[in-house]
Design an enzyme around this catalytic site. Structure first.
Site, PDB file in Angstrom:
ATOM      1  N   PHE A 161       0.820  -1.227   0.000  1.00 60.58           N
ATOM      2  CA  PHE A 161       0.000   0.000   0.000  1.00 60.58           C
ATOM      3  C   PHE A 161       0.844   1.262   0.000  1.00 60.58           C
ATOM      4  CE2 PHE A 161       0.150   2.240   4.052  1.00 60.58           C
ATOM      5  CZ  PHE A 161       0.855   1.352   4.841  1.00 60.58           C
ATOM      6  N   LYS A 162       2.117   1.153   0.336  1.00 60.24           N
ATOM      7  CA  LYS A 162       2.972   2.343   0.388  1.00 60.24           C
ATOM      8  C   LYS A 162       3.084   3.029  -0.972  1.00 60.24           C
ATOM      9  CE  LYS A 162       5.463   1.148   4.567  1.00 60.24           C
ATOM     10  NZ  LYS A 162       4.882  -0.162   4.941  1.00 60.24           N
TER      11      LYS A 162
END
Ligand SMILES: *Cc1c(COP(=O)(O)O)cnc(C)c1O
Length: 467
Positions: A113-114
């Protein structure tokens, strides 16, 4: 609306978005937070239903950016950012059960998700640097996901050189290759002969050191204390609740979290008008946040390595942003709280704890429970989840109780990133890397091995940034 930003510790200058983007940590040691939040009415939310991810991102993000970037440029940056994601919906929802969903946040280039925040951060930085005629150097330490996401986010940035330190021979091969196979003149992977803490210490020391870069170049941080990262993460809370079409009833979210960054974005979404019932803090054995909710004390214990390494932390840096609100947004009070925390532990007042519990719930999983959950979801849904997501879905079920709310678990990584946990779950299948990474193990790597020595690392950086 042009939002200003203040430090949680109250002593640093108030800044606009552009300066916050370049600042990272505030000069008084605090974290920057907006002075006010944009809010969206029910009618506005209804009108946003059906928007594409980049269009919705524009609605959410533009009030925070203010007049620092004009509308056409910001829209172009958001379109370009989210075009990097493999799935046309950017953040697709998968239904696991009646009232249980998973939000796949691993469709970006590095499978975690980064990418949502770091793909955007690189482009925002490059845009403002071009206008200012400046160049900067990003320096970061990584034990895994942050480094590769930051490198991918900066690979095409003209005005940024990036140096990512990882502990030599101590990161998984998938994670190392995701960093070292990105070959570009501004990307520098430094394998340090030491452990992750040594890498982290060198980064911290470099931010307070005498300037060591040529031409007085600024050093920029991209860890989750950077406000722009939190800002970018608010969007997918809105996106998923709007996609479920449940605006008349609140939605709950279960968030595998370590540094409290991702879940803090959910807290802000709620304050901005999104109907949210509960935010579930899902943790592994490193349970600093779970202990806050169950014992009312914020205190650090020693680090325990787990099968969900991206949540192996002892301090939840972004928790300070919530504490600031609990302290009535009083920087002096918050500074006293942080001093008490540093001395051993901070006991929350009854009032602060009650307030926290109205918004948050929490659950802790052992490695065995994580493996059982991977196996359980595989057998009931034929769906393979990574160990961080598994902690999320387990916590979601435990904390949901008999609530009628839709529960969305944030799937923070693709299972192929964490083969050890998948193997330990005993299901007898292997997660395949997506097509764009299928040849990862054949690709050429580039990195420099350096001793665990600050002066040598800084000299290397000074000599290797582009003119
Ligand atoms: C970074 C990371 C987390 C933890 O996120 P925080 O913002 O630090 O709470 C969880 N899962 C994965 C896969 C990560 O990479």
């Amino acid at each position: 609306m042009s939002i200003r930003y203040v430090s949680t510790r109250g002593q640093a200058p108030e800044l606009n978005f552009e300066d916050v983007l370049l600042a990272g940590l505030a000069s008084d040691g605090g974290l920057y937070v907006p002075t006010e939040l944009p809010t969206f009415s029910h009618e506005q939310l209804v009108a946003m239903q059906g928007m594409s991810y980049p269009d919705l991102a524009y609605e959410i993000v533009s009030p925070f950016v203010g007049d620092c970037i004009d509308e056409a440029d910001l829209r172009a940056i958001l379109n370009e950012t989210y075009a990097e994601f493999r799935h046309p919906a950017v953040a697709p929802l998968i239904q696991l059960d009646h009232n249980q969903w998973v939000l796949e946040l691993f469709q970006g280039p590095t499978l975690a998700f980064k990418d949502f925040a770091l793909q955007l951060l690189g482009r925002l930085l490059d845009h403002v640097l071009a206008r200012r005629g400046e160049k900067v150097v990003i320096m970061g330490a990584t034990s895994g996901d942050t480094g590769s996401a930051a490198i991918e986010g900066c690979r095409r940035c003209e005005n940024i050189d990036i140096f990512i330190l990882h502990p030599h021979e101590r990161v998984s091969e998938v994670q190392r290759r995701q960093m070292t196979t990105v070959i570009a003149p501004n990307i520098h992977n430094l394998a340090i002969q030491g452990n992750f803490d040594d890498c982290q210490a060198m980064v911290k020391a470099s931010f307070v050191a005498e300037p060591f870069l040529p031409g007085g170049r600024r050093l920029v941080a991209v860890n989750s204390i950077n406000w722009a990262r939190i800002m970018a993460q608010i969007v997918y809370y809105f996106y998923s609740a709007l996609a479920l079409g449940r605006l008349d009833a609140p939605t709950s979210f279960s968030v595998p979290t370590g540094n409290f960054g991702d879940i803090f974005a959910g807290y802000l979404a709620k304050k901005m008008g999104l109907p949210v019932e509960k935010l579930v803090i899902a943790t592994n054995k490193n349970d600093v946040l779970h202990r806050v909710l169950t014992e009312g004390v914020y205190s650090r214990l020693s680090l325990e390595p787990t099968l969900s390494p991206s949540m192996d932390i002892t301090v939840s840096s972004n928790f300070e942003r919530l504490l600031f609100d609990l302290a009535g947004r009083d920087g002096d009070e918050l500074s006293r709280w942080m001093a008490t925390f540093a001395e051993g532990g901070l006991a929350l007042s009854t009032e602060a704890l009650e307030q926290t519990k109205t918004m948050f719930d929490s659950h802790r999983c052992s490695d065995d429970e994580t493996c059982e959950e991977i196996a359980q979801v595989w057998s009931s849904n034929g769906y393979l989840i990574d160990p961080h997501t598994a902690i999320g879905t387990k916590a979601a079920r435990v904390c949901h109780g008999d609530s009628q709310a839709a529960m969305v678990t944030l799937a923070t990584a693709h299972p192929a990133k964490f083969p050890a946990a998948i193997e330990a779950s005993g299901i007898g299948v292997e997660a395949q890397l997506p097509r764009h990474l299928a040849d990862l193990f054949e690709r050429q790597e580039a990195f420099d091995v350096l001793p665990n020595d600050l002066a040598e690392v800084q000299t290397f950086m000074a000599e290797n940034c582009r003119a």
